[in-house]
Design a protein around this motif. Sequence first.
Motif, mmCIF file in Angstrom:
data_model
loop_
_atom_site.group_PDB
_atom_site.id
_atom_site.type_symbol
_atom_site.label_atom_id
_atom_site.label_comp_id
_atom_site.label_asym_id
_atom_site.label_seq_id
_atom_site.Cartn_x
_atom_site.Cartn_y
_atom_site.Cartn_z
ATOM 1 N N LEU B 199 0.982 -1.730 -0.043
ATOM 2 C CA LEU B 199 -0.393 -0.132 0.226
ATOM 3 C C LEU B 199 0.564 1.542 -0.072
ATOM 4 C CD1 LEU B 199 -2.334 -0.876 2.688
ATOM 5 C CD2 LEU B 199 -3.347 -1.552 0.066
ATOM 6 N N GLY B 200 0.359 2.781 -0.478
ATOM 7 C CA GLY B 200 1.107 3.615 0.104
ATOM 8 C C GLY B 200 1.222 3.806 1.377
ATOM 9 N N PRO B 201 1.638 5.414 1.478
ATOM 10 C CA PRO B 201 2.203 5.604 3.098
ATOM 11 C C PRO B 201 0.608 6.192 3.179
ATOM 12 C CG PRO B 201 2.578 7.294 1.509
ATOM 13 C CD PRO B 201 2.342 6.126 0.509
ATOM 14 N N TRP B 202 -0.682 6.196 2.799
ATOM 15 C CA TRP B 202 -1.858 6.615 3.748
ATOM 16 C C TRP B 202 -3.275 5.737 2.753
ATOM 17 C CZ3 TRP B 202 -0.523 9.989 6.920
ATOM 18 C CH2 TRP B 202 0.708 10.807 6.676
ATOM 19 N N GLU B 203 -2.966 4.939 2.569
ATOM 20 C CA GLU B 203 -3.977 4.202 2.176
ATOM 21 C C GLU B 203 -4.270 3.208 3.800
ATOM 22 O OE1 GLU B 203 -3.871 2.953 -2.042
ATOM 23 O OE2 GLU B 203 -2.160 1.852 -1.247
ATOM 24 N N HIS B 204 -5.706 3.490 4.006
ATOM 25 C CA HIS B 204 -5.846 2.610 4.971
ATOM 26 C C HIS B 204 -7.036 1.791 4.156
ATOM 27 C CE1 HIS B 204 -5.368 2.945 9.702
ATOM 28 N NE2 HIS B 204 -7.028 2.456 9.063
ATOM 29 N N ILE B 205 -7.668 0.797 5.202
ATOM 30 C CA ILE B 205 -8.545 -0.115 4.767
ATOM 31 C C ILE B 205 -9.433 -0.323 5.863
ATOM 32 C CG2 ILE B 205 -9.427 -2.295 3.793
ATOM 33 C CD1 ILE B 205 -6.568 -3.173 3.600
ATOM 34 N N PHE B 206 -11.356 0.728 5.091
ATOM 35 C CA PHE B 206 -12.083 1.073 5.786
ATOM 36 C C PHE B 206 -13.390 -0.129 5.790
ATOM 37 C CE2 PHE B 206 -9.147 4.894 6.780
ATOM 38 C CZ PHE B 206 -9.925 5.226 8.217
ATOM 39 N N TYR B 207 -14.687 -0.203 6.717
ATOM 40 C CA TYR B 207 -15.712 -0.315 6.889
ATOM 41 C C TYR B 207 -16.391 1.007 6.845
ATOM 42 C CZ TYR B 207 -19.797 -2.849 7.854
ATOM 43 O OH TYR B 207 -21.443 -3.144 7.282
ATOM 44 N N TYR B 208 -17.172 0.883 5.506
ATOM 45 C CA TYR B 208 -18.394 1.923 5.939
ATOM 46 C C TYR B 208 -19.348 1.460 6.159
ATOM 47 C CZ TYR B 208 -19.406 7.151 5.126
ATOM 48 O OH TYR B 208 -19.914 7.931 5.370
ATOM 49 N N GLU B 209 -20.127 1.836 7.083
ATOM 50 C CA GLU B 209 -21.565 0.950 7.473
ATOM 51 C C GLU B 209 -22.701 2.342 7.069
ATOM 52 O OE1 GLU B 209 -24.485 -1.469 7.515
ATOM 53 O OE2 GLU B 209 -23.164 -1.853 8.897
ATOM 54 N N PHE B 210 -23.363 1.971 6.569
ATOM 55 C CA PHE B 210 -24.282 2.385 6.379
ATOM 56 C C PHE B 210 -26.342 2.144 6.874
ATOM 57 C CE2 PHE B 210 -21.676 3.040 2.011
ATOM 58 C CZ PHE B 210 -21.303 4.395 2.490
ATOM 59 N N ASP B 211 -26.368 1.172 7.306
ATOM 60 C CA ASP B 211 -27.110 0.803 7.882
ATOM 61 C C ASP B 211 -27.816 -0.232 9.192
ATOM 62 O OD1 ASP B 211 -29.860 0.735 8.140
ATOM 63 O OD2 ASP B 211 -30.261 -1.148 7.017
ATOM 64 N N GLY B 212 -26.926 0.172 10.166
ATOM 65 C CA GLY B 212 -26.290 -1.113 10.730
ATOM 66 C C GLY B 212 -27.128 -1.271 12.419
ATOM 67 N N ARG B 213 -26.774 -1.097 13.287
ATOM 68 C CA ARG B 213 -27.446 -1.564 14.663
ATOM 69 C C ARG B 213 -27.883 -3.281 14.415
ATOM 70 N NH1 ARG B 213 -31.181 3.348 14.234
ATOM 71 N NH2 ARG B 213 -30.924 2.488 11.789
ATOM 72 N N ARG B 214 -27.567 -3.913 13.027
ATOM 73 C CA ARG B 214 -27.640 -5.533 13.328
ATOM 74 C C ARG B 214 -25.864 -5.956 12.541
ATOM 75 N NH1 ARG B 214 -29.682 -5.332 7.532
ATOM 76 N NH2 ARG B 214 -29.308 -4.228 6.692
ATOM 77 N N ARG B 215 -25.541 -7.609 12.979
ATOM 78 C CA ARG B 215 -24.616 -7.766 12.278
ATOM 79 C C ARG B 215 -23.884 -8.565 11.130
ATOM 80 N NH1 ARG B 215 -21.357 -10.740 15.980
ATOM 81 N NH2 ARG B 215 -22.112 -10.200 18.515
ATOM 82 N N LYS B 216 -23.388 -7.451 11.158
ATOM 83 C CA LYS B 216 -22.545 -8.106 9.346
ATOM 84 C C LYS B 216 -21.766 -8.095 8.873
ATOM 85 C CE LYS B 216 -25.658 -4.126 7.643
ATOM 86 N NZ LYS B 216 -25.560 -2.825 6.448
ATOM 87 N N ARG B 217 -21.271 -8.274 8.053
ATOM 88 C CA ARG B 217 -19.805 -9.722 7.340
ATOM 89 C C ARG B 217 -19.100 -8.804 6.509
ATOM 90 N NH1 ARG B 217 -21.629 -15.552 5.665
ATOM 91 N NH2 ARG B 217 -23.500 -14.248 5.569
ATOM 92 N N ILE B 218 -17.924 -9.246 6.658
ATOM 93 C CA ILE B 218 -16.935 -8.752 5.698
ATOM 94 C C ILE B 218 -16.777 -10.384 5.623
ATOM 95 C CG2 ILE B 218 -15.063 -7.008 5.486
ATOM 96 C CD1 ILE B 218 -16.056 -5.213 8.603
ATOM 97 N N LEU B 219 -16.121 -10.454 4.246
ATOM 98 C CA LEU B 219 -15.279 -11.436 3.978
ATOM 99 C C LEU B 219 -13.300 -10.998 3.397
ATOM 100 C CD1 LEU B 219 -14.462 -13.983 2.854
ATOM 101 C CD2 LEU B 219 -15.559 -13.620 0.371
ATOM 102 N N VAL B 220 -12.709 -10.952 3.961
ATOM 103 C CA VAL B 220 -11.871 -11.492 2.956
ATOM 104 C C VAL B 220 -10.898 -12.855 2.735
ATOM 105 C CG1 VAL B 220 -8.938 -11.288 3.845
ATOM 106 C CG2 VAL B 220 -10.340 -9.794 5.407
ATOM 107 N N LYS B 221 -10.796 -12.325 1.296
ATOM 108 C CA LYS B 221 -9.910 -13.251 0.607
ATOM 109 C C LYS B 221 -8.931 -13.886 -0.119
ATOM 110 C CE LYS B 221 -11.323 -17.673 -1.416
ATOM 111 N NZ LYS B 221 -11.825 -18.858 -0.881
ATOM 112 N N ILE B 222 -7.204 -14.057 0.373
ATOM 113 C CA ILE B 222 -6.561 -13.993 0.246
ATOM 114 C C ILE B 222 -5.839 -15.143 -0.658
ATOM 115 C CG2 ILE B 222 -3.716 -13.858 0.607
ATOM 116 C CD1 ILE B 222 -4.907 -12.433 3.654
ATOM 117 N N ILE B 223 -5.448 -15.033 -2.298
ATOM 118 C CA ILE B 223 -4.656 -15.660 -2.690
ATOM 119 C C ILE B 223 -3.505 -15.455 -3.413
ATOM 120 C CG2 ILE B 223 -6.996 -16.840 -3.678
ATOM 121 C CD1 ILE B 223 -6.080 -15.788 -6.681
ATOM 122 N N GLY B 224 -2.250 -16.207 -3.433
ATOM 123 C CA GLY B 224 -0.924 -16.819 -3.797
ATOM 124 C C GLY B 224 -0.352 -16.955 -3.527
ATOM 125 N N GLU B 225 1.302 -17.433 -3.650
ATOM 126 C CA GLU B 225 2.235 -18.149 -3.146
ATOM 127 C C GLU B 225 2.680 -17.727 -2.080
ATOM 128 O OE1 GLU B 225 3.118 -20.934 -7.092
ATOM 129 O OE2 GLU B 225 4.731 -19.520 -6.787
#
Lengths: 225, 225, 225
Positions: B199-225
Motif C-alpha cells: 500500500l501507499g503511505p496513506w492508504e488505510h482500509i475501512f468498512y463503511y456501515e450505512f445501515d447498522g445496528r445489526r450484525r454484518k460480515r466482511i469477507l477477506v479472501k487472500i490468494i497467492g504463493e
Amino acid sequence: MSYGTSSEPVLSTGVTGEPMELAGSSAHRQLCTRPADDRGRVVINARGHLPQRTGEVDKILPGQLDTTRPGRDNRQRLEGRMKTLTKELWMEVPQRRAIVSIHNEVERLVAESDVTDGLALVNAMHITASVFINDNESGLHADYERWLEELVPFHAGSDPTTGGYLHNRTGEDNADAHHKRQIMGREVVVAITAGKLHLGPWEHIFYYEFDGRRRKRILVKIIGE
Amino acid sequence: MSYGTSSEPVLSTGVTGEPMELAGSSAHRQLCTRPADDRGRVVINARGHLPQRTGEVDKILPGQLDTTRPGRDNRQRLEGRMKTLTKELWMEVPQRRAIVSIHNEVERLVAESDVTDGLALVNAMHITASVFINDNESGLHADYERWLEELVPFHAGSDPTTGGYLHNRTGEDNADAHHKRQIMGREVVVAITAGKLHLGPWEHIFYYEFDGRRRKRILVKIIGE
Amino acid sequence: MSYGTSSEPVLSTGVTGEPMELAGSSAHRQLCTRPADDRGRVVINARGHLPQRTGEVDKILPGQLDTTRPGRDNRQRLEGRMKTLTKELWMEVPQRRAIVSIHNEVERLVAESDVTDGLALVNAMHITASVFINDNESGLHADYERWLEELVPFHAGSDPTTGGYLHNRTGEDNADAHHKRQIMGREVVVAITAGKLHLGPWEHIFYYEFDGRRRKRILVKIIGE
C-alpha cells in the motif's frame, strides 16, 4: 422467438469447444424462462426519457440467454496447478438502459471452472455499462435509474452551457452513459470458496446497460485452484 | 464490557479450528484498546439525522473486535502451490452509520495466510455497506458523511415525489444506504508483496456501515504463493 | 528536457535488475512521443479553477515516462507455478488535476510478466488519485472534470458552512480530491488471456490525478500462469 424482433435483453453464453445451444431450441427456452421471472429488472424507455418524478418503469423484463453468438473463451485445468476459466457473455438490451441479472450465469461458470478456491472477476467490456452487486429488488432498480439521471442527466447535445457534453461532439449521444458507469462501477471481484461464489445473503450480480440497443460483452475470468 | 449494551462497533474474528478469544477476556480487551484509539472513526446519529451543515459528529468510536461469533473461513496451504485464506469478519455497528478501520485486522490476516506474493480481496458481504481505502482522518470522514447525505439523502418514505425511494415499499427504510454504498464501493483488491499489504503511505482500509445496528460480515479472501 | 521544469506528467518505470533508461536519452524521447500524442488527456488549471461552464481545458498533454526514479518491484517466475510481477510506476503531474494514459505501460508489463492467464491489478497508491477504465477521448475527459467539480467542488477552506471541508483543518487543501477519487475509483482489475490484457475495444486504462504537483505512485500487480 426471434432475436431480431425480441424486445428483451439477450445474453449469449456460447462456449468454444462445447456444443452450442440453438436459439429457439427447448434448451434455450428453458434457459429463458429459468429463474429469471422473479427478478426485478427495470427497463426505462429509450433515449433517457425516464419518468423521473414518479419512478414508474416501462417494463419488467426477464433475462435471456442468447446462444447465437459464441464468446471468446477458454478453460484451462492444468494438473495440480492454477485453474482458469475465461468466458465472454454477449448481451443485447433492446432499450437504452436496463438492469439485467447475470447472477445465475456467473454461478454456472464457477461450477464449470472446477475452481474450489479462488477469485472471479466479472466486468463489462464496454465503457457505457457496469457490473455491480446489490439487491435484486425492482423498486431499488428504479430508484437507481432516477438517481443516476439526477446526478448526470441524459443530453444528446454537445454544448455544456446548455446541459450537453463535449463527448457528444464525436457524433455520439451517450456521454451521460460514460458518467453513469463510473458511479456504478466497471467490475466486481468475487471470492470462490468451496467451489461456490462466496457471497452474502443478498448479494446479487447485475449488468447495468446505459447505452443499449447493440451487442455488448461481459467478461468472466475465474482463477484459482 | 457487554456487547448487549455496547455502543461501539464490534468486529468478530473467530477462526474455525483456532482457539476463540472470549469476550471480556484480557485478550479481548487488549484487542479492543489496541491501535484503534488514534483512528478517526466517525459515527453519525441514528436514522440519518446527521448535522449536515456543520459537519459535527456525535462521537468518535474506537474499533472493536468481537470474538463471540466465528466467521466461516478456511485456510489452505497446499505444498508448493497456491495458498489461500478465507475469513469472514463479523461487524456490528450500534449506530446507523459509521466508518470503522479494519486495516490492522486485514494486515494480520495477510501475515496469517503465509502468502508472500498475491492478492487480497476485502469486500462487504452486505449491500448497504462498503469497504474502501482512503485517509485515516476524522475530518474527512465527517466530510464524506455530509457529502453522501447530499448526494442521496436518507428518507424513510417510499414516494419519490416527496423524496422517498421505491425500495422502501418493501418495508425497509434503507434505500439511501443501497445508493451510498455504490458511491463508496463494495470491495478493494490489494496487492500482497513480500508478505505484506502493498500500500501507499496513506492508504488505510475501512468498512463503511450505512445501515447498522445489526450484525454484518466482511469477507477477506487472500490468494497467492 | 529537464524534469525540474517540465510541465508534463511524468511516469517512471524503473525496473530493479534491468538497465534504467536515462532521462533525455533517445530511448526516453521515443517513449515520450510514442502513441501518447493522439490521446486526449486534459489538464485543468491549478487549484481547481477549472472553467466549469464552458468545459474549456487549458492544455492537452502527452504522457511521459520518467525513468529517473525506479519503483519498488519484483518479478517472480517460479517453475511451473504461479507467476507474479510487481511494479510501481512513478507519476508526476505538474498541474493539480490531469488524466494520463497508462495503458501502454500496463500492456508492456503484462508482456514482461510472461503471464498468459491471470489478473492484473492496477491501483493508485495515493488517496487523491484514481485508476479507471473508460474512453480515450478528450471531450469526455473534460466532461468528467466539469462533472466531478459539480459533485464535489474544490474549496481550500475548512468551514463546511461556507463550502469548505473539515479535512482541510489538517492544513491540506485537497479534501475535494479525496472525494473525487471515490467516484472514479481506486483500482481496476483486468483479466489477462493468451498473454494479453483482455479488454473490450474501447477500454483504455487511465490514471486520474486530483492533487498533483508532486510525485506519486501507481501499482501494477500481475498474478497468473
